[in-house]
Design an enzyme around this catalytic site. Structure first.
Site, short mmCIF file in Angstrom:
data_model
loop_
_atom_site.label_atom_id
_atom_site.label_comp_id
_atom_site.label_asym_id
_atom_site.label_seq_id
_atom_site.Cartn_x
_atom_site.Cartn_y
_atom_site.Cartn_z
N HIS A 134 -5.68 2.98 1.18
CA HIS A 134 -4.90 4.13 1.64
C HIS A 134 -5.54 4.86 2.83
CE1 HIS A 134 -2.92 3.16 -1.98
NE2 HIS A 134 -3.58 3.95 -2.80
N ASP B 121 0.90 -1.16 0.00
CA ASP B 121 0.00 0.00 0.00
C ASP B 121 0.93 1.20 0.00
OD1 ASP B 121 -1.44 2.30 0.95
OD2 ASP B 121 -3.06 0.93 1.53
N HIS B 122 1.02 1.90 -1.11
CA HIS B 122 2.11 2.88 -1.23
C HIS B 122 1.97 4.05 -0.25
CE1 HIS B 122 -0.49 5.22 -3.97
NE2 HIS B 122 0.29 6.24 -3.72
C1 BG6 Z 1 -3.48 4.85 -6.31
C2 BG6 Z 1 -4.84 4.90 -6.93
O1 BG6 Z 1 -3.37 3.75 -5.45
O2 BG6 Z 1 -3.24 6.04 -5.57
C3 BG6 Z 1 -4.96 6.13 -7.83
O3 BG6 Z 1 -5.07 3.73 -7.69
C4 BG6 Z 1 -4.59 7.37 -7.08
O4 BG6 Z 1 -6.27 6.23 -8.37
C5 BG6 Z 1 -3.26 7.21 -6.37
O5 BG6 Z 1 -4.51 8.43 -8.03
C6 BG6 Z 1 -2.98 8.38 -5.45
O6 BG6 Z 1 -1.69 8.27 -4.95
P1 BG6 Z 1 -0.88 9.57 -4.51
O7 BG6 Z 1 0.39 9.03 -3.96
O8 BG6 Z 1 -0.71 10.41 -5.73
O9 BG6 Z 1 -1.73 10.26 -3.47
#
Ligand code: BG6
Length: 507
Positions: free
Chosen positions: A257, A194-195
């Site tokens: 997230h 989960d980034h």
């Molecule tokens: C991803 C989603 O996991 O996270 C995307 O699939 C989203 O739809 C993105 O745009 C948002 O990540 P960040 O790091 O730009 O907030």
């Protein structure tokens, strides 16, 4: 004079753990994530001298590319970065290889095993392998099985699998996917990514809470009256309609997230800083979370979808007009909801969670609002004193901010709110790494602390599955509210808070 010398906060900043020699294998190497996130993150690790010299990246996908084509595509993906780091790129690119592989074909797995042995010889990678499944989610289970059947996961110390989100589509499918992947290897070989957990500021919530004594005593229902968690984006669905149509904001952002931000904000202090202790606490708090109105979820959840907007000169397409989207689509691009956590720390504190695409600002934050002073002794500048707030800025402008009342200068005794700020950029003088930099390094280090464990994923799906089922079975009960692009979402979402006498924060 360089910033390194003038800024004492940067001393000892990069004390990193050493990644062992290994080959990282990316399945889905011709895809969007590989060139947008994974290879740039690996190149960043290379530039920071964090990759061992005995490192190889093997890209795998169905396309019949050669090593050269793969290197060229990755160079194109990195664009400008390469011009500034020519030498580093040439050295990094020498460790990039490509093998056409269809994970569904056993003969391709045999070919892959041979190729990996060859890379071990060439790059001294010592049969140490991290497999990254950046493929369509429907192949996560079969992909793991294919690797296990080929004997590529048999050594738990030398092989691990990273699995992208979404891990399942609901509670039942996440459970069965967990069963499949756990039958292929040990839990400590499985890295569900989960980034958001790779973001410096999300990890900072842990440090802020558990490395200080000033926050924890007030981090509970006695002092906090409500919490808002926001992940707002200005971008639309971009080229991902195919995936997004069957996902929507609930599955794309909330289940993973936002729920991870919720868990880290609300978990109990772990007994020690180790992967299991942390993940035990996160899983535990998620089991205590629930929708604010479980019997009538439409009272606590609002779905929206961006409508056409912009100006005559610069129109912005609505979601239904985006290429690849069904013109009558009811997929949500915005969700707002209210949750409660039924435990001693949080009983009765509402958690308002929202996310959306094409909103007014790119902004992710956690806002803790404290109870008002019991007696108002002073006149307040705005009529009534503002409640104290702690704002944890996840992105952009990574940092944190306290809001409290002070005396307005002058002869009277009026109060007015001010802010006290901490900014990562100003304090440490360098931008934080992308989440993928941290997480790729941790996976290669076999450190699962920032990856979600099977029970956490299931607990998160358990929380939202009643909503997903309701949307599936009786969509009219959770209707789609259109909202104009570059606004803060549908007005109905404001009502969610207005009913409790509150407002969403609009920075
Ligand atoms: C991803 C989603 O996991 O996270 C995307 O699939 C989203 O739809 C993105 O745009 C948002 O990540 P960040 O790091 O730009 O907030």
């Amino acid at each position: 004079m360089s910033t390194t010398i003038t800024n004492p906060l940067r001393v000892g900043l990069r004390q990193e753990r050493v990644i062992a020699p290994q080959c990282l294998v990316i399945f889905g190497a011709s895809g969007d994530l590989t060139h947008r996130k994974l290879v740039p993150a690996l190149f960043e690790l290379y530039k920071q001298r964090r990759l061992p010299s005995e490192f190889a990246l093997l890209g795998c996908a169905r396309r019949p590319w050669s090593n050269e084509i793969f290197r060229q595509k990755m160079a194109e993906a990195l664009g400008e970065t390469i011009n500034e780091n020519h030498l580093a790129w040439d050295q990094f690119a020498a460790g990039l290889f490509y093998e056409p592989v269809d994970l569904q074909k056993p003969e391709d797995l045999i070919k892959l095993s041979h190729r990996l042995e060859e890379i071990d010889r060439l790059r001294a990678t010592r049969s140490n392998r991290t497999f990254y499944l950046s493929v369509s989610p429907k192949f996560y289970g079969s992909g793991c099985k294919a690797l296990a059947n080929a004997g590529l996961l048999s050594d738990p110390k030398r092989s691990r699998v990273v699995i992208e989100k979404p891990f399942g589509r609901d509670y039942a499918s996440a459970q069965s996917l967990n069963q499949i992947v756990q039958s292929c290897g040990q839990e400590n070989q499985i890295f569900r990514i989960d980034h958001y957990l790779g973001k410096e500021t999300v990890q900072n919530i842990l440090v802020l809470r558990f490395a200080n004594t000033i926050f924890e005593p007030i981090w509970n229902r006695n002092y906090i009256s409500s919490v808002q968690i926001t992940a707002a984006e200005t971008v639309g669905v971009e080229e991902r309609a195919n995936y997004y149509e069957s996902s929507g904001a609930l599955r794309d952002m909330v289940q993973n997230h936002l729920t991870q931000m919720l868990a880290i904000t609300t978990m109990e202090p772990p007994g020690r800083f180790d992967p299991e202790a942390i993940r035990n606490e996160k899983a535990k708090v998620l089991l205590a979370a629930r929708l604010a109105d479980e019997l009538e979820p439409w009272n606590c959840c609002i779905r929206g979808q961006y409508a056409p907007g912009g100006t005559k000169e610069a129109p912005i397409a609505g979601y239904r007009q985006e290429p690849g989207v069904d013109p009558s689509s009811t997929t949500e691009t915005y969700v707002a909801m209210k949750l409660f956590i039924d435990n001693w720390r949080w009983q009765g504190v509402p958690f308002y969670v929202r996310t959306g695409k094409r909103l007014a600002k790119r902004l992710s934050e956690v806002v803790l609002t404290f109870r008002e002073a019991p007696v108002h002794l002073f006149d307040a500048a705005g009529g009534s004193p503002t409640a104290n707030q702690l704002i944890l800025r996840i992105q952009p402008d990574e940092g944190a901010e306290w809001r409290f009342e002070v005396k307005s200068p002058g002869s009277g005794m009026r109060s007015r709110p001010v802010e006290m700020e901490f900014s990562y950029d100003e304090s440490f003088g360098e931008p934080s790494d992308e989440g993928y930099v941290r997480l790729l390094a941790d996976a290669m280090l076999s450190d699962p602390t920032l990856f979600t464990r099977s029970d956490e994923v299931e607990a998160a799906w358990r929380l939202y599955t009643p909503l997903l089922e309701l949307i599936e079975d009786s969509p009219w009960q959770l209707p789609i509210h259109p909202y104009e692009s570059r606004t803060w979402g549908p007005a109905a979402a404001d009502t969610l808070l207005a009913n409790d006498g509150l407002l969403w924060r609009r920075p």
